[in-house]
Design an enzyme around this catalytic site. Structure first.
Site, PDB file in Angstrom:
ATOM      1  N   GLN A 128      89.917  -0.635   9.711  1.00 14.03           N
ATOM      2  CA  GLN A 128      89.059  -1.820   9.704  1.00 14.03           C
ATOM      3  C   GLN A 128      87.982  -1.704  10.772  1.00 14.03           C
ATOM      4  O   GLN A 128      88.179  -1.080  11.812  1.00 14.03           O
ATOM      5  CB  GLN A 128      89.887  -3.094   9.939  1.00 14.03           C
ATOM      6  CG  GLN A 128      90.910  -3.381   8.865  1.00 14.03           C
ATOM      7  CD  GLN A 128      90.284  -3.893   7.563  1.00 14.03           C
ATOM      8  OE1 GLN A 128      89.071  -3.835   7.373  1.00 14.03           O
ATOM      9  NE2 GLN A 128      91.122  -4.370   6.657  1.00 14.03           N
TER      10      GLN A 128
ATOM     11  N   LYS B  61      99.965 -10.874  -0.810  1.00 15.34           N
ATOM     12  CA  LYS B  61      98.908 -10.157  -1.524  1.00 15.34           C
ATOM     13  C   LYS B  61      99.459  -8.840  -2.064  1.00 15.34           C
ATOM     14  O   LYS B  61     100.105  -8.084  -1.344  1.00 15.34           O
ATOM     15  CB  LYS B  61      97.731  -9.876  -0.587  1.00 15.34           C
ATOM     16  CG  LYS B  61      96.565  -9.174  -1.290  1.00 15.34           C
ATOM     17  CD  LYS B  61      95.368  -9.049  -0.385  1.00 15.34           C
ATOM     18  CE  LYS B  61      95.386  -7.816   0.474  1.00 15.34           C
ATOM     19  NZ  LYS B  61      95.320  -6.541  -0.250  1.00 15.34           N
TER      20      LYS B  61
ATOM     21  N   HIS C 258      85.796  -4.000 -10.855  1.00 15.31           N
ATOM     22  CA  HIS C 258      84.364  -3.639 -10.794  1.00 15.31           C
ATOM     23  C   HIS C 258      84.105  -2.711 -11.975  1.00 15.31           C
ATOM     24  O   HIS C 258      84.419  -1.521 -11.925  1.00 15.31           O
ATOM     25  CB  HIS C 258      84.067  -2.927  -9.472  1.00 15.31           C
ATOM     26  CG  HIS C 258      82.605  -2.703  -9.231  1.00 15.31           C
ATOM     27  ND1 HIS C 258      82.118  -2.176  -8.052  1.00 15.31           N
ATOM     28  CD2 HIS C 258      81.520  -2.929 -10.003  1.00 15.31           C
ATOM     29  CE1 HIS C 258      80.800  -2.096  -8.111  1.00 15.31           C
ATOM     30  NE2 HIS C 258      80.417  -2.539  -9.295  1.00 15.31           N
ATOM     31  N   ASP C 259      83.560  -3.281 -13.065  1.00 19.53           N
ATOM     32  CA  ASP C 259      83.353  -2.475 -14.273  1.00 19.53           C
ATOM     33  C   ASP C 259      82.308  -3.205 -15.109  1.00 19.53           C
ATOM     34  O   ASP C 259      81.622  -4.103 -14.612  1.00 19.53           O
ATOM     35  CB  ASP C 259      84.717  -2.338 -15.003  1.00 19.53           C
ATOM     36  CG  ASP C 259      84.829  -1.035 -15.790  1.00 19.53           C
ATOM     37  OD1 ASP C 259      83.880  -0.726 -16.547  1.00 19.53           O
ATOM     38  OD2 ASP C 259      85.858  -0.358 -15.671  1.00 19.53           O
TER      39      ASP C 259
ATOM     40  N   THR D 252      85.551  -5.045   4.693  1.00 22.31           N
ATOM     41  CA  THR D 252      85.616  -5.166   6.157  1.00 22.31           C
ATOM     42  C   THR D 252      85.769  -3.812   6.840  1.00 22.31           C
ATOM     43  O   THR D 252      85.649  -3.710   8.060  1.00 22.31           O
ATOM     44  CB  THR D 252      86.797  -6.078   6.560  1.00 22.31           C
ATOM     45  OG1 THR D 252      87.925  -5.755   5.737  1.00 22.31           O
ATOM     46  CG2 THR D 252      86.455  -7.519   6.359  1.00 22.31           C
TER      47      THR D 252
ATOM     48  N   GLY E 196      97.621  -7.524   6.987  1.00 21.97           N
ATOM     49  CA  GLY E 196      98.531  -6.488   6.540  1.00 21.97           C
ATOM     50  C   GLY E 196      99.286  -5.858   7.681  1.00 21.97           C
ATOM     51  O   GLY E 196     100.286  -6.403   8.173  1.00 21.97           O
ATOM     52  N   ARG E 197      98.778  -4.704   8.139  1.00 21.01           N
ATOM     53  CA  ARG E 197      99.520  -3.892   9.109  1.00 21.01           C
ATOM     54  C   ARG E 197      99.960  -4.610  10.377  1.00 21.01           C
ATOM     55  O   ARG E 197     101.060  -4.315  10.875  1.00 21.01           O
ATOM     56  CB  ARG E 197      98.708  -2.625   9.432  1.00 21.01           C
ATOM     57  CG  ARG E 197      98.724  -1.636   8.276  1.00 21.01           C
ATOM     58  CD  ARG E 197      97.592  -0.647   8.352  1.00 21.01           C
ATOM     59  NE  ARG E 197      96.302  -1.291   8.065  1.00 21.01           N
ATOM     60  CZ  ARG E 197      95.149  -0.648   7.982  1.00 21.01           C
ATOM     61  NH1 ARG E 197      95.106   0.656   8.175  1.00 21.01           N
ATOM     62  NH2 ARG E 197      94.041  -1.296   7.700  1.00 21.01           N
TER      63      ARG E 197
ATOM     64  N   ARG F 251      92.774  -8.959  13.347  1.00 25.25           N
ATOM     65  CA  ARG F 251      93.527  -8.161  14.314  1.00 25.25           C
ATOM     66  C   ARG F 251      93.866  -8.994  15.548  1.00 25.25           C
ATOM     67  O   ARG F 251      92.979  -9.325  16.342  1.00 25.25           O
ATOM     68  CB  ARG F 251      92.714  -6.923  14.753  1.00 25.25           C
ATOM     69  CG  ARG F 251      92.564  -5.859  13.655  1.00 25.25           C
ATOM     70  CD  ARG F 251      93.921  -5.233  13.337  1.00 25.25           C
ATOM     71  NE  ARG F 251      93.871  -4.227  12.284  1.00 25.25           N
ATOM     72  CZ  ARG F 251      94.067  -4.465  10.991  1.00 25.25           C
ATOM     73  NH1 ARG F 251      94.319  -5.695  10.551  1.00 25.25           N
ATOM     74  NH2 ARG F 251      94.047  -3.474  10.108  1.00 25.25           N
TER      75      ARG F 251
ATOM     76  N   ASP G 277      95.037  -8.527  -5.590  1.00 25.77           N
ATOM     77  CA  ASP G 277      93.804  -7.969  -4.997  1.00 25.77           C
ATOM     78  C   ASP G 277      93.501  -6.601  -5.612  1.00 25.77           C
ATOM     79  O   ASP G 277      93.758  -5.564  -5.015  1.00 25.77           O
ATOM     80  CB  ASP G 277      94.029  -7.863  -3.471  1.00 25.77           C
ATOM     81  CG  ASP G 277      92.898  -7.175  -2.734  1.00 25.77           C
ATOM     82  OD1 ASP G 277      91.754  -7.196  -3.215  1.00 25.77           O
ATOM     83  OD2 ASP G 277      93.173  -6.607  -1.653  1.00 25.77           O
ATOM     84  N   LEU G 278      92.974  -6.633  -6.844  1.00 26.56           N
ATOM     85  CA  LEU G 278      92.678  -5.369  -7.531  1.00 26.56           C
ATOM     86  C   LEU G 278      91.176  -5.092  -7.574  1.00 26.56           C
ATOM     87  O   LEU G 278      90.746  -4.072  -8.091  1.00 26.56           O
ATOM     88  CB  LEU G 278      93.287  -5.375  -8.944  1.00 26.56           C
ATOM     89  CG  LEU G 278      94.818  -5.557  -8.961  1.00 26.56           C
ATOM     90  CD1 LEU G 278      95.355  -5.505 -10.390  1.00 26.56           C
ATOM     91  CD2 LEU G 278      95.525  -4.499  -8.107  1.00 26.56           C
ATOM     92  N   LYS G 279      90.376  -6.022  -7.076  1.00 26.79           N
ATOM     93  CA  LYS G 279      88.926  -5.812  -6.897  1.00 26.79           C
ATOM     94  C   LYS G 279      88.281  -5.178  -8.122  1.00 26.79           C
ATOM     95  O   LYS G 279      87.716  -4.088  -8.055  1.00 26.79           O
ATOM     96  CB  LYS G 279      88.652  -4.929  -5.677  1.00 26.79           C
ATOM     97  CG  LYS G 279      89.207  -5.451  -4.365  1.00 26.79           C
ATOM     98  CD  LYS G 279      88.764  -4.557  -3.208  1.00 26.79           C
ATOM     99  CE  LYS G 279      89.342  -4.964  -1.883  1.00 26.79           C
ATOM    100  NZ  LYS G 279      90.807  -4.745  -1.753  1.00 26.79           N
TER     101      LYS G 279
ATOM    102  N   PRO H 221      80.691  -5.885 -17.689  1.00 27.58           N
ATOM    103  CA  PRO H 221      81.058  -7.302 -17.854  1.00 27.58           C
ATOM    104  C   PRO H 221      82.189  -7.508 -18.857  1.00 27.58           C
ATOM    105  O   PRO H 221      83.127  -8.282 -18.605  1.00 27.58           O
ATOM    106  CB  PRO H 221      79.746  -7.934 -18.350  1.00 27.58           C
ATOM    107  CG  PRO H 221      78.671  -7.072 -17.751  1.00 27.58           C
ATOM    108  CD  PRO H 221      79.227  -5.664 -17.773  1.00 27.58           C
ATOM    109  N   ASN H 222      82.119  -6.816 -19.968  1.00 26.16           N
ATOM    110  CA  ASN H 222      83.142  -6.994 -21.005  1.00 26.16           C
ATOM    111  C   ASN H 222      84.524  -6.569 -20.498  1.00 26.16           C
ATOM    112  O   ASN H 222      85.521  -7.283 -20.670  1.00 26.16           O
ATOM    113  CB  ASN H 222      82.741  -6.170 -22.238  1.00 26.16           C
ATOM    114  CG  ASN H 222      83.679  -6.430 -23.390  1.00 26.16           C
ATOM    115  OD1 ASN H 222      83.823  -7.560 -23.829  1.00 26.16           O
ATOM    116  ND2 ASN H 222      84.342  -5.379 -23.852  1.00 26.16           N
ATOM    117  N   THR H 223      84.563  -5.398 -19.850  1.00 20.98           N
ATOM    118  CA  THR H 223      85.858  -4.893 -19.372  1.00 20.98           C
ATOM    119  C   THR H 223      86.417  -5.790 -18.273  1.00 20.98           C
ATOM    120  O   THR H 223      87.614  -6.098 -18.264  1.00 20.98           O
ATOM    121  CB  THR H 223      85.695  -3.442 -18.873  1.00 20.98           C
ATOM    122  OG1 THR H 223      85.294  -2.649 -19.986  1.00 20.98           O
ATOM    123  CG2 THR H 223      86.987  -2.896 -18.302  1.00 20.98           C
TER     124      THR H 223
END
Ligand code: C5P
Length: 248
Positions: free
Chosen positions: A194, A37, A68-69, A123, A214-215, A185, A64-66, A71-73
């Site tokens: 988390q 990821k 959120h803007d 999370t 991740g960690r 975890r 994983d850039l999530k 709809p067009n963008t």
């Protein structure tokens, strides 16, 4: 070995601020045993080149850039993300149905569409955090459920959710809706930021298709050993037999 034939369930989050560290760890990992990821930290540093580099090495890359803007963008951005070779991309479900449908349509126009999943409730968030931003749903799972239903109704392939909510969502949304769970975890490892966490085995038992870790791996004294211990904990379930195959 073909990673898709093997279908590894573990996605290692390469949360590094530089490409050298990320590539060094990726160089020690095997695409047959895990996916990778790339989140905002590494992408801000290394950009699409890192996605292409890891994909060339045979890894499936969850970008994983999530988004959120508007709809067009978001639609336009998903189109670009789909073109750089990511295996999975994501958007925030709280962007609403028009945004989600725009993302879906954009991904469907791609020549090799990645999986498209929606982030429900991070999370790292607790009920107090939701109340603070004006979403006073109790229990917190209710908000996750509402957003997951929205994602399904807009045609997304699945959601990113807490493993604590996976069983509920699996029962409600059926076997083909992907559940991607961070907040993993292994016993004894630090929670860090988390909050709504489970162990790897609990996440699999709850119906998670993909475990984002991740960690507990990247910051372990021996990352390969940490990965092997998690694989041992989840056993044959480490190779996911059940997730929906990548969209044609
Ligand atoms: O280090 P850790 O195992 O907590 O990493 C989890 C990863 O999953 C991080 O890269 C984080 O950005 C990502 N993530 C998350 N919660 C979500 C979506 C993504 O923790 N809802």
């Amino acid at each position: 070995m073909d990673s898709k034939a093997n279908n590894p369930r573990i996605i290692v989050a390469l949360d590094f601020s530089d490409a050298v560290q990320a590539e060094a760890l990726a160089g020690r990992l095997d695409p047959a045993r895990c996916r990778l990821k790339i989140g905002t930290e590494l992408f801000t540093h290394a950009g699409p080149a890192m996605v292409r580099t890891l994909a060339r090495r045979g890894f499936d890359v969850f970008l994983d850039l999530k988004f959120h803007d508007t709809p067009n963008t978001v639609g336009a951005t998903c189109e670009v993300a789909a073109s750089i070779g990511a295996w999975m991309i994501n958007v925030h479900a709280s962007g609403g149905s028009r945004m989600l449908k725009s993302a879906r349509a954009a991904v469907d126009r791609a020549s090799r569409p990645p999986l498209l999943v929606g982030v429900t409730v991070l999370t790292s968030l607790t009920l107090d955090d939701l109340v603070e931003i004006g979403i006073p749903h109790a229990p917190i799972a209710e908000q996750g459920r509402r957003l997951a239903r929205l994602c399904k109704s807009c045609g997304l392939d699945g959601v990113v959710c807490s493993p604590q909510e996976a069983a509920l969502l699996r029962a409600e949304l059926g076997p083909d809706f992907l559940l991607v769970t961070p907040g993993i975890r292994p016993r004894g490892s630090a929670a860090g930021d988390q909050r709504r966490v489970t162990t790897p085995a609990e996440a699999v038992a709850a119906g998670s298709d993909y475990l984002v870790i991740g960690r507990p791996i990247t910051q372990a004294p021996d990352p390969l050993r940490a990965l092997a211990e998690i694989e041992a904990e989840i056993g044959p379930a480490g190779l996911a037999g059940s997730p929906a195959p990548a969209r044609p």
